[in-house]
Design an enzyme around this catalytic site. Structure first.
Site, PDB file in Angstrom:
ATOM      1  CG  HIS A 268      29.915   2.843 -52.040  1.00 57.34           C
ATOM      2  ND1 HIS A 268      30.069   2.537 -53.372  1.00 57.34           N
ATOM      3  CD2 HIS A 268      28.741   2.274 -51.664  1.00 57.34           C
ATOM      4  CE1 HIS A 268      29.051   1.829 -53.785  1.00 57.34           C
ATOM      5  NE2 HIS A 268      28.221   1.652 -52.764  1.00 57.34           N
TER       6      HIS A 268
ATOM      7  CB  THR B  99      23.173   1.717 -47.536  1.00 56.32           C
ATOM      8  OG1 THR B  99      24.569   1.646 -47.808  1.00 56.32           O
ATOM      9  CG2 THR B  99      22.881   2.975 -46.741  1.00 56.32           C
TER      10      THR B  99
ATOM     11  CD  GLU C 278      28.161   2.441 -47.965  1.00 59.23           C
ATOM     12  OE1 GLU C 278      28.122   1.247 -48.326  1.00 59.23           O
ATOM     13  OE2 GLU C 278      27.156   3.179 -47.923  1.00 59.23           O
TER      14      GLU C 278
ATOM     15  CG  ASP D 109      26.034   0.842 -44.254  1.00 59.35           C
ATOM     16  OD1 ASP D 109      27.163   0.353 -44.045  1.00 59.35           O
ATOM     17  OD2 ASP D 109      25.700   1.287 -45.369  1.00 59.35           O
ATOM     18  CG  HIS D 110      26.247  -2.868 -45.614  1.00 61.06           C
ATOM     19  ND1 HIS D 110      27.313  -3.167 -46.440  1.00 61.06           N
ATOM     20  CD2 HIS D 110      25.696  -1.741 -46.131  1.00 61.06           C
ATOM     21  CE1 HIS D 110      27.396  -2.265 -47.405  1.00 61.06           C
ATOM     22  NE2 HIS D 110      26.420  -1.382 -47.241  1.00 61.06           N
TER      23      HIS D 110
END
Length: 692
Positions: free
Chosen positions: A488, A370, A330, A541-542
């Site tokens: 996150h 995501t 994440e 994911d990013h």
């Protein structure tokens, strides 16, 4: 008469404009606003912003106008009052007692909402009807409550816009719409990330003070209610103003700027939210530039050894049936790693693992959420306009990485520490043949820590080891795709794991704890029998943030990626430009897989590989190649930037693009390549040609 009867609107409007101006000024000087503005540009931003706010406020006024329209003393006179009350009671009983009433036929909670509203209306109407001496006090109280609701919505919207801008560098977009759908996770995230009680107390106090001020200045209007003629004039005036405002807002929202921050700051959040709500998917063929479909497909497919969508990948080496663990991390920006220049030492394990891995140093994420990362790693196709395929209805039976593994006899699973219904992940992965392991799979004693997003990554790591031990005993190889959650907001995790307290709520803490959890996972994995026959793919994911001064700031899309396998993968660094969609076809190449492919990503070690990357938001579709960034946007707009590496202490191949200069004379060949890629992908998705 008109001025007197519109005093509540004038006071509310003035308050709305002042509050919106404050928010706009805060955005101008916010640290996330990396653009600089000249004096006249600031004047233009403020002026256009005020105009947008006026138009939006007028459009929201009819709700208050309808409230005033129904204020009347004559309706309580006999026999009108008794007739109206009887009608309300009969309507209430109709909804309550008739099984197939029109409200229940509509479905959802409409019947319950209607019952509550009409029940409240019956109580208030009865009080006004049977207590005529208290009628003015009751009306004043209701008027105060109505004003308070208006004011609190204005204040709350301003605060919401601030926090959204603080997170994404944007006013509302599709993500804000998602936040309304997934209220449990989002409200939980807010509760755990911010001092909610003090914040709401301040919102309540400010709203109460402003409401009291407006109420004191305007309550006199309730003692002399307008007659029917005056009401009709007021109503007609509002209808006219709303029509003018809608036309004006259509014009102002079409005014574009070369700077994304300029557009965001001068805009009003409510129209942007409405647009996002009604445009969660975009028809490429309606909103984006096109060329002939056959030409587009021929251009795009020319990069492959077989110039067809369905291609036979043939290896001249024996296949290696190794277990594969894909870990998508994440929000892991490349610049969190020391390899990319970070000096905080917040990812010591991943940095050390990179030295022992095949590391891809110049890889770009396809998106900024995501679901985009999961889409890229699972479908291996460029992003398309609108929502990720994961969140679309037509998201099943696609040709996926799981498809290839299942055809090879693998046990295929998706592992996620949260509830996989979030972002439609459960529907997508189960609909494409993956087994699901998520928070529902945990026993209470297996959870040492959890926040709104899911169990802590170290708990998921332990669960993953259990799953893999069970799978290894079946005699079948396994492919597990694990999506982490701890990095996150609110960045909370168990205390005592790292040197940053678990309640500090810092991004650095979230990053470092994720690194700690990955180290624990590998320590446990190394003790298992299946470890030396397993390939581990670790990729973000990013990035952590996607805000920038251009539509697609390339420095906010670069992510770390590595493939590690003790005794199998030789440590090296692959420095060519590549996309997130290339990582799994490359892995299949390393495993010598022969298979029939519909992937649009490429094995980067094949001679036909062309260095390039796809980057996108929900609307802007970008293509990086030959030090150029080409962007396609609605409505049929094209921009192209030249890219220059950011100067730094690292070797050139590690440096990231950060200097984007718009080209007045763009490269038409690259424009055609960009259109070909996105048009072809959109067509194949639309016609289900990417299904297996």
């Amino acid at each position: 008469m008109f001025t007197q009867k519109t005093k509540p609107f004038l006071y509310l409007g003035f308050f709305y404009l002042i509050f919106s101006l404050i928010v706009r000024v805060v955005f101008l000087f916010h640290p996330i606003t990396t653009a600089s503005f000249g004096f006249f540009e600031i004047i233009k931003i403020i002026s256009l912003g005020i105009l947008n706010d006026i138009l939006v406020f007028i459009i929201t006024c009819p709700f208050l106008a309808v409230y005033f329209l129904f204020l009347s003393n004559s309706k309580y006179k006999s026999p009108y009052g008794q007739i109206i009350l009887t009608a309300l009671v009969l309507l209430f009983l109709y909804i309550l007692l008739i099984p197939n009433n029109i409200f229940k036929q509509y479905g959802g909670s409409l019947a319950e909402i209607a019952l509550a509203f009409i029940g409240l209306k019956i109580i208030l109407f009865s009080l006004m009807l049977f207590l005529p001496n208290q009628r003015l006090k009751i009306r004043n109280t209701l008027y105060f409550i109505t004003l308070f609701l208006y004011v609190v919505l204005i204040v709350f919207n301003a605060v919401s816009e601030y926090f959204f801008y603080n997170e994404f560098g944007l006013r509302y977009n599709f993500i804000a719409v998602d936040y309304l759908i997934y209220t449990n996770e989002v409200i939980g995230n807010v509760m755990e990330s911010y001092p909610v009680i003090p914040l709401f107390l301040v919102i309540f106090a400010v709203s109460l003070a402003v409401t009291w001020f407006i109420y004191k200045k305007t309550k006199q209007e309730l003692t002399d209610l307008p007659n029917l003629k005056q009401k009709l004039i007021l109503l007609a005036t509002f209808i006219l103003l709303v029509g003018i405002s809608l036309s004006g807002l259509h014009f102002t929202t079409q005014i574009k700027s070369s700077n994304v921050f300029t557009e965001e700051i001068e805009a009003n959040g409510l129209p942007k939210f409405y647009w996002a709500f009604t445009h969660n998917e975009l028809d490429y063929f309606r909103f984006y530039p096109l060329i002939g479909q056959k030409t587009a497909e021929a251009n795009f497919l020319s990069q492959y050894s077989e110039h067809t969508l369905t291609r036979n990948i043939i290896s001249d080496q024996p296949e290696l049936k190794k277990n594969v663990v894909l870990i998508s991390v994440e929000s892991l920006s490349a610049d969190f790693l020391e390899h990319y220049g970070n000096d905080q030492k917040i990812m010591p394990f991943l940095d050390s693992l990179a030295d022992r891995s095949l590391m891809f140093t110049n890889l770009y994420a396809t998106g900024n959420r995501t679901v985009r990362g999961l889409e890229a790693l699972t479908l291996c196709i460029p992003p398309t306009a609108g929502e990720s395929i994961i969140k679309r209805e037509n998201n099943k039976n696609k040709f996926t990485t799981g498809t290839v593994f299942k055809a090879k006899g693998y046990d295929v699973k998706f592992l996620y520490g949260g509830y996989s219904y979030f972002d439609n992940m459960e529907d997508f992965f189960s609909g494409n043949g993956y087994g699901i392991v998520d928070r529902n799979s945990f026993k209470p004693e297996e959870i040492t820590f959890a926040n709104v997003w899911g169990v802590a990554d170290e708990d998921m790591a332990k669960k993953a080891i259990q799953i893999m031990n069970t799978e290894s005993k079946s005699g079948k190889p396994f492919f597990n795709h694990w999506m982490t959650v701890s990095n996150h907001r609110p960045f909370t995790y168990p205390n005592g794991r790292i040197d940053i307290p678990g309640n500090a709520k810092s991004r650095e803490g979230g990053v470092k704890y994720t690194d700690y959890s990955l180290r624990k996972f590998f320590e446990m994995a190394k003790k298992q029998d299946w470890y030396h026959n397993t390939v581990f793919v670790i990729i973000a994911d990013h990035c952590a943030s996607s805000a920038g001064s251009t539509e697609l700031p390339t420095d906010k899309y670069r992510i770390p990626a590595m493939i590690f396998s003790d005794g199998f993968i030789k440590p090296q660094k692959f420095n060519k430009l590549m996309s997130q969609i290339d990582i799994m076809p490359t892995l299949f190449g390393l495993l010598n897989f022969s298979y029939q492919s519909k992937f649009l990503g490429q094995d980067v070690f094949k001679t036909e590989f062309q260095p390039k990357a796809y980057v996108a938001t929900y609307q802007d579709l970008g293509f990086i190649k030959d030090d150029h960034l080409t962007i396609l946007s609605p409505v049929k707009k094209i921009k192209q930037y030249s890219l220059s590496p950011k100067p730094g202490k690292l070797a050139p191949q590690f440096n990231i693009y950060n200097d984007e200069k718009i080209l007045k004379t763009p490269d038409q060949k690259l424009i055609n390549e960009t259109i070909s890629a996105y048009q072809s992908t959109s067509c194949w998705l639309k016609t289900n040609q990417l299904n297996h």
